[in-house]
Motif scaffolding. Structure first.
Motif, PDB file in Angstrom:
ATOM      1  N   GLY A 133       0.761  -1.238   0.000  1.00  0.00           N
ATOM      2  CA  GLY A 133       0.000   0.000   0.000  1.00  0.00           C
ATOM      3  C   GLY A 133       0.792   1.289   0.000  1.00  0.00           C
ATOM      4  O   GLY A 133       0.206   2.373  -0.058  1.00  0.00           O
ATOM      5  N   THR A 134       2.129   1.210   0.070  1.00  0.00           N
ATOM      6  CA  THR A 134       2.914   2.446  -0.014  1.00  0.00           C
ATOM      7  C   THR A 134       2.742   3.051  -1.408  1.00  0.00           C
ATOM      8  O   THR A 134       2.973   2.362  -2.407  1.00  0.00           O
ATOM      9  CB  THR A 134       4.409   2.162   0.237  1.00  0.00           C
ATOM     10  N   PRO A 135       2.339   4.314  -1.508  1.00  0.00           N
ATOM     11  CA  PRO A 135       2.239   4.935  -2.831  1.00  0.00           C
ATOM     12  C   PRO A 135       3.608   4.976  -3.507  1.00  0.00           C
ATOM     13  O   PRO A 135       4.628   5.179  -2.836  1.00  0.00           O
ATOM     14  CB  PRO A 135       1.727   6.350  -2.529  1.00  0.00           C
ATOM     15  N   ILE A 136       3.623   4.782  -4.810  1.00  0.00           N
ATOM     16  CA  ILE A 136       4.900   4.672  -5.526  1.00  0.00           C
ATOM     17  C   ILE A 136       5.739   5.944  -5.364  1.00  0.00           C
ATOM     18  O   ILE A 136       6.964   5.882  -5.226  1.00  0.00           O
ATOM     19  CB  ILE A 136       4.663   4.296  -7.007  1.00  0.00           C
ATOM     20  N   GLU A 137       5.092   7.101  -5.346  1.00  0.00           N
ATOM     21  CA  GLU A 137       5.822   8.363  -5.192  1.00  0.00           C
ATOM     22  C   GLU A 137       6.502   8.427  -3.823  1.00  0.00           C
ATOM     23  O   GLU A 137       7.634   8.892  -3.686  1.00  0.00           O
ATOM     24  CB  GLU A 137       4.863   9.542  -5.354  1.00  0.00           C
ATOM     25  N   GLU A 138       5.792   7.918  -2.803  1.00  0.00           N
ATOM     26  CA  GLU A 138       6.354   7.915  -1.444  1.00  0.00           C
ATOM     27  C   GLU A 138       7.566   6.980  -1.366  1.00  0.00           C
ATOM     28  O   GLU A 138       8.542   7.257  -0.659  1.00  0.00           O
ATOM     29  CB  GLU A 138       5.274   7.454  -0.464  1.00  0.00           C
ATOM     30  N   ALA A 139       7.505   5.883  -2.096  1.00  0.00           N
ATOM     31  CA  ALA A 139       8.645   4.958  -2.128  1.00  0.00           C
ATOM     32  C   ALA A 139       9.867   5.645  -2.728  1.00  0.00           C
ATOM     33  O   ALA A 139      10.990   5.521  -2.212  1.00  0.00           O
ATOM     34  CB  ALA A 139       8.278   3.715  -2.942  1.00  0.00           C
ATOM     35  N   VAL A 140       9.661   6.391  -3.817  1.00  0.00           N
ATOM     36  CA  VAL A 140      10.777   7.119  -4.442  1.00  0.00           C
ATOM     37  C   VAL A 140      11.334   8.163  -3.477  1.00  0.00           C
ATOM     38  O   VAL A 140      12.559   8.293  -3.315  1.00  0.00           O
ATOM     39  CB  VAL A 140      10.315   7.780  -5.760  1.00  0.00           C
ATOM     40  N   GLU A 141      10.459   8.896  -2.820  1.00  0.00           N
ATOM     41  CA  GLU A 141      10.918   9.929  -1.873  1.00  0.00           C
ATOM     42  C   GLU A 141      11.703   9.319  -0.723  1.00  0.00           C
ATOM     43  O   GLU A 141      12.683   9.898  -0.243  1.00  0.00           O
ATOM     44  CB  GLU A 141       9.720  10.737  -1.364  1.00  0.00           C
ATOM     45  N   ALA A 142      11.304   8.113  -0.276  1.00  0.00           N
ATOM     46  CA  ALA A 142      12.033   7.435   0.800  1.00  0.00           C
ATOM     47  C   ALA A 142      13.446   7.058   0.353  1.00  0.00           C
ATOM     48  O   ALA A 142      14.409   7.196   1.121  1.00  0.00           O
ATOM     49  CB  ALA A 142      11.266   6.190   1.249  1.00  0.00           C
ATOM     50  N   ILE A 143      13.574   6.591  -0.893  1.00  0.00           N
ATOM     51  CA  ILE A 143      14.908   6.273  -1.430  1.00  0.00           C
ATOM     52  C   ILE A 143      15.780   7.532  -1.432  1.00  0.00           C
ATOM     53  O   ILE A 143      16.923   7.521  -0.960  1.00  0.00           O
ATOM     54  CB  ILE A 143      14.800   5.705  -2.864  1.00  0.00           C
ATOM     55  N   LEU A 144      15.232   8.609  -1.975  1.00  0.00           N
ATOM     56  CA  LEU A 144      15.997   9.865  -2.082  1.00  0.00           C
ATOM     57  C   LEU A 144      16.368  10.412  -0.713  1.00  0.00           C
ATOM     58  O   LEU A 144      17.491  10.880  -0.503  1.00  0.00           O
ATOM     59  CB  LEU A 144      15.183  10.892  -2.877  1.00  0.00           C
ATOM     60  N   ASP A 145      15.445  10.325   0.236  1.00  0.00           N
ATOM     61  CA  ASP A 145      15.734  10.805   1.602  1.00  0.00           C
ATOM     62  C   ASP A 145      16.857   9.988   2.228  1.00  0.00           C
ATOM     63  O   ASP A 145      17.752  10.531   2.889  1.00  0.00           O
ATOM     64  CB  ASP A 145      14.481  10.710   2.480  1.00  0.00           C
ATOM     65  N   GLY A 146      16.802   8.670   2.032  1.00  0.00           N
ATOM     66  CA  GLY A 146      17.836   7.805   2.609  1.00  0.00           C
ATOM     67  C   GLY A 146      19.205   8.083   2.031  1.00  0.00           C
ATOM     68  O   GLY A 146      20.200   8.172   2.768  1.00  0.00           O
ATOM     69  N   PHE A 147      19.274   8.253   0.712  1.00  0.00           N
ATOM     70  CA  PHE A 147      20.567   8.557   0.091  1.00  0.00           C
ATOM     71  C   PHE A 147      21.093   9.922   0.544  1.00  0.00           C
ATOM     72  O   PHE A 147      22.294  10.087   0.779  1.00  0.00           O
ATOM     73  CB  PHE A 147      20.456   8.516  -1.433  1.00  0.00           C
TER      74      PHE A 147
END
Length: 358
Positions: A116-130
């Motif tokens: 259920g994680t929205p795809i945009e939120e998944a991308v933002e999580a990757i970018l935040d982590g990096f």
């Protein structure tokens, strides 16, 4: 005197990584902790060392199908944004500790949406982590820049969505687009609207091709998706004769200096080649192809950029000039602004190798 060309010296060398999967590089301890947090009970081991061994042995089976099954576990524990951000954060730190100064790490965000994680939120999580990992690495004196490559899965129908995310987030750390998943039966021009969107925006793209499938797959990536780089691409060697004579596609790839994101250990694990000694990475490098050396999946292969370069150099008798050449080729192929590429070359890569070569 030049430094000895061994793992310790190569670790100190500034390195550039173009082909590394986020879901293939988790720390085993992190897999255990994230599984516990998510209530995921299907891991094959409950000890970090044992789990790391299981991943490597499963990946060593010589079967691409078995190799890909290992990702069921890593993706399962990455279904929450905070888990994704942690994995990306640790990835940046691990690569920086290994002497990587620039990396492009890829992930299919659609694989992070099963719960259920929205795809945009998944991308933002990757970018935040990096971003967090990069800031910490810089504070520790090991600066690294990490760009994100967003993969669309060939067999699924979310290419347009992923291409849109690439364009929307390219000023926030997304470096480009990739196609991953099964090469055979799912051509890279299956969704021409996604490719057209990337074309209109001038967005970078690399395509997995020439790994499980051969020359036809490489042609399709170059012509159908207008790939700037080939993810693996190593099967271009199918058109290199014993005397070095090249077939027409190999000649085209050589003449155009299409970068090859070669990952030797991974290719041996998935059964593409029986051993590192029989892998064509050295032959292609000697013939002048734009070979770069990559990890693919650090957890499954039990490798680092340092170990991969050390093993290739030791197997084929490479010197510092060879290691520097593949590094500079990777930097030249990176999806980076020209001024940042020039800065890394002049201020980081060249001085780093000059010091090691004595």
């Amino acid at each position: 005197m030049p430094a000895p060309l061994n793992a310790d010296s190569i670790r100190r060398a500034p390195k550039v990584l173009l082909h590394d999967h986020l879901d293939g590089g988790l720390r085993p301890q992190t897999v255990l902790e994230l599984a516990d947090e998510a209530g995921y009970r299907d891991l094959p081991a409950d000890d970090a060392d044992e789990l790391g061994r299981w991943f490597r042995q499963a990946a060593d089976s010589g079967s691409l199908v078995r190799y890909l099954e290992t990702f069921a576990h890593t993706v399962a524990v990455m279904q929450r944004p905070e888990a994704v951000a942690r994995v990306a954060h640790e990835c940046a730190l691990d690569l920086a500790a290994d002497g990587v100064v620039y990396a492009e790490v890829r992930m299919a965000p659609e694989l992070l949406t099963a719960q259920g994680t929205p795809i945009e939120e998944a991308v933002e999580a990757i970018l935040d982590g990096f971003a967090k990992g990069g800031a910490e690495a810089a504070a520790a004196g090991t600066p690294i820049t990490v760009g994100t490559l967003l993969c669309a899965m060939r067999q699924n129908d979310r290419w347009d969505e992923v291409a849109g995310l690439v364009v929307r987030h390219r000023d926030a750390g997304v470096a480009g687009f990739d196609l991953a998943g099964p090469e055979i039966g799912f051509p890279p021009d299956r969704h021409p609207s996604a490719i057209a969107l990337l074309d209109r925006a001038g967005a970078h793209r690399t395509v997995h091709a020439g790994e499980a499938a051969g020359i036809d797959s490489i042609v399709a990536a170059l012509d159908g998706a207008r790939a700037e780089r080939l993810g693996h691409g190593v099967r271009i060697a199918d058109e290199v004769a014993g005397d070095g004579t090249l077939g027409p596609v190999a000649q085209r790839v050589l003449d155009r200096q299409v970068p090859l994101e070669v990952a030797p250990s991974s290719n041996v694990q998935t059964g593409a080649y029986p051993s590192l000694a029989e892998h064509p990475v050295d032959r292609l490098h000697r013939l002048g192809f734009a070979v770069t050396v990559n990890t693919d999946n650090r957890l499954m292969s039990g490798v680092s950029v340092t170990s991969e370069l050390t093993d290739v150099a030791g197997t084929f008798g490479w010197g510092w000039d060879d290691v520097r050449t593949v590094t500079e080729r990777a930097l030249a192929a990176a999806f980076l602004p020209d001024d940042e590429r020039a800065r890394l070359l002049a201020d980081v890569v060249r001085p780093g190798y000059a010091a090691l070569r004595g």
